[in-house]
Design a protein around this motif. Structure first.
Motif, mmCIF file in Angstrom:
data_model
loop_
_atom_site.group_PDB
_atom_site.id
_atom_site.type_symbol
_atom_site.label_atom_id
_atom_site.label_comp_id
_atom_site.label_asym_id
_atom_site.label_seq_id
_atom_site.Cartn_x
_atom_site.Cartn_y
_atom_site.Cartn_z
ATOM 1 N N ASP A 56 23.775 23.874 -40.707
ATOM 2 C CA ASP A 56 24.696 24.575 -39.810
ATOM 3 C C ASP A 56 23.997 25.757 -39.152
ATOM 4 O O ASP A 56 24.323 26.139 -38.030
ATOM 5 N N ASP A 57 23.035 26.336 -39.876
ATOM 6 C CA ASP A 57 22.302 27.493 -39.381
ATOM 7 C C ASP A 57 20.824 27.285 -39.679
ATOM 8 O O ASP A 57 20.418 27.246 -40.845
ATOM 9 N N PRO B 197 15.167 26.306 -35.109
ATOM 10 C CA PRO B 197 15.838 26.577 -33.834
ATOM 11 C C PRO B 197 15.052 25.983 -32.668
ATOM 12 O O PRO B 197 13.816 26.011 -32.653
ATOM 13 N N GLY B 198 15.771 25.448 -31.685
ATOM 14 C CA GLY B 198 15.141 24.743 -30.574
ATOM 15 C C GLY B 198 14.267 25.599 -29.700
ATOM 16 O O GLY B 198 13.475 25.063 -28.903
ATOM 17 N N ALA C 296 19.780 29.259 -31.102
ATOM 18 C CA ALA C 296 19.508 27.946 -30.510
ATOM 19 C C ALA C 296 19.873 26.839 -31.490
ATOM 20 O O ALA C 296 19.783 27.002 -32.714
ATOM 21 N N ASP C 297 20.289 25.705 -30.955
ATOM 22 C CA ASP C 297 20.626 24.559 -31.794
ATOM 23 C C ASP C 297 19.397 24.087 -32.568
ATOM 24 O O ASP C 297 18.268 24.150 -32.065
ATOM 25 N N PRO C 298 19.591 23.573 -33.789
ATOM 26 C CA PRO C 298 18.455 23.045 -34.551
ATOM 27 C C PRO C 298 17.849 21.821 -33.876
ATOM 28 O O PRO C 298 18.559 20.993 -33.295
ATOM 29 N N HIS D 231 14.226 21.162 -39.721
ATOM 30 C CA HIS D 231 14.960 21.586 -38.531
ATOM 31 C C HIS D 231 14.719 23.073 -38.317
ATOM 32 O O HIS D 231 14.914 23.877 -39.239
#
Length: 463
Positions: A17-18, A401-402, A376-378, A399
């Motif tokens: 989720d994070d 952050p993007g 940012a999304d993973p 994963h």
């Protein structure tokens, strides 16, 4: 959520989720994020560490090492006392050894296990009492055994018939009395990587159970050798009690048989206790593990009508693994389109020269951006090193952050065990320093190599 068939990620890898979170079971207790998102370990910021010591950098949380060492000792002391015996803990130096670590674990009441002449000298240089050392190894040379006897190593674990002969010659010549154990293979194959499972028969360590009685008889008839018990190690990164229970049952059959020839005061069941490298790893709590193993030994002894011997264990990874965090700087990122999605390759300034375990064992690790947090999304990443090898992988599946980018500091968790000891100068990359952190302060405990150090060994260079 879990990865699906439309993703190149393995099914075990959970999309967090994070992508900034620090899973407590993986990171040192002291690991935390500051208000600006920077990672702190032992009260010291990742940025300060990188600025002072450079990257790559292995960071070792001294308080975490001490906490885990004391926790193991306390758990096994209590478990053994509940069954009328004692337990001795040897820190397995092969996981990571330097003079600072030897002092830490000795101050927490542990003995130390070494397996080469070099490790023996490190322990002695740290001021360890040789009587509190165990000496392992499948090919201890005559010179190594001579040195061990000379300094008074407490226990030498015999691994072959040739070692019995070598030791016999030394003790007869010197008049020394040397305590020894015999390493045996119980035939229990731990549920782990084949290269890490060390008790099955087709491997280099120890004696098959069927050959052990003759070896023990030879030891007992040799003046100067004092047989104190059997040793068995079933593997590494083991999460449960079942393997230890089965191995103990088989070794205690032999133990009972050998009692006819004299007392056997000790049984050493090795180590191999697993740790969490990723969020899906679920090691058994150490108190539960200690209670389960000691209870299993006590039950097997009761079944045979024999006394519970003094017990010994040799954890290494379980003490040092999660105390280590390696810091890297991101150099490049590259999105690679695959048939079932995209993977971002994140290249860092170290690699298989400072962590060979992914290449050797397919070991998995966890990573986080250490210099900041991000909304940012993973994205699915593979963290790779700078070496000229396609297998130069630091973290195979993760994963992040993007917006992970060049210049970010990246922290890889649980690198305390078997990373620095397996390090190399592949591609002429210097080995990084090891820095200890505690209570907001840091200090070098193993100096990093320089280019001058690398060139110094080349005899073709005139100084």
């Amino acid at each position: 959520m879990h990865s699906t068939a439309s993703s190149p990620a393995p099914e075990w890898l959970v999309v967090p989720d994070d992508a900034n979170d620090l899973v407590p079971s993986v990171w040192p207790v002291s690991a935390r994020r500051a208000d600006d998102g920077e990672l702190f370990i032992g009260g010291v910021s990742a940025g300060d560490l990188a600025r002072e010591y450079g990257t790559p950098l292995q960071v070792l949380d001294e308080a975490e090492v001490r906490r885990r060492a004391a926790g193991l000792r306390g758990a096994f002391d209590a478990a053994a006392a509940a069954h009328g015996t004692t337990a001795r803990i040897y820190y397995a130096g092969k996981a990571l050894l330097n003079t600072s670590i030897v002092r830490w674990v000795r101050e927490e009441g542990l003995n130390v296990d070494v397996c080469t002449g070099g490790e023996l000298e490190v322990a002695l240089a740290a001021g360890a009492d040789a009587a509190n050392l165990g000496f392992h190894g499948n090919n201890k040379s005559a010179a190594e055994l001579e040195r061990a006897v000379e300094v008074g190593v407490g226990t030498i674990i015999i691994d072959s018939t040739i070692e019995i002969q070598r030791l016999a010659e030394i003790v007869v010549r010197t008049g020394a009395q040397q305590r020894v154990m015999l390493r045996v293979n119980s035939g229990v194959h731990a549920e782990t990587h084949d290269f890490l499972a060390t008790a099955h028969e087709d491997q280099k360590f120890g004696f098959p159970l069927t050959e052990a009685p003759a070896a023990v008889a030879r030891i007992r008839e040799t003046p100067g050798l004092v047989f104190t018990g059997l040793h068995c190690h079933i593997g590494s990164q083991i999460f449960g009690v079942a393997g230890f229970r089965e191995s103990a049952a088989r070794v205690l059959d032999l133990h009972q048989q050998l009692l006819a020839g004299g007392d056997i005061p000790q049984l050493n069941l090795g180590g191999g206790f697993g740790i969490a490298y990723t969020r899906v790893d679920d090691p058994v709590p150490i108190t539960e593990l200690a209670d389960g193993i000691v209870a299993a030994v006590a039950e097997e002894c009761a079944r045979r009508g024999i006394s519970v011997p003094a017990l010994a264990f040799e954890p290494g990874r379980a003490i040092i693994g999660n105390a280590g965090v390696t810091l890297y700087e991101v150099g490049t990122t590259k999105d690679v389109a695959l048939g079932v999605g995209t993977r971002c390759y994140v290249s860092v300034d170290g690699g298989m020269s400072d962590n060979a375990r992914p290449a050797l064992y397919g070991a998995q690790y966890s990573a986080r951006i250490a210099s900041r947090t991000s909304a940012a999304d993973p994205v699915l990443v593979r963290v790779v090193g700078k070496h000229c090898e396609s297998g130069d992988i630091v973290v195979d599946h993760e994963h992040l952050p993007g917006d992970v980018a060049p210049g970010d500091l990246l922290a890889v968790a649980a690198t305390g065990a078997y990373c620095a000891p397996l390090s190399s100068n592949y591609n002429h990359v210097p080995r990084p320093p090891i820095v200890a952190v505690r209570d907001g302060a840091s200090r070098v405990i193993v100096r990093g190599e320089s280019m001058r150090d690398l060139l110094a060994r080349d005899a073709g260079i005139t100084q």
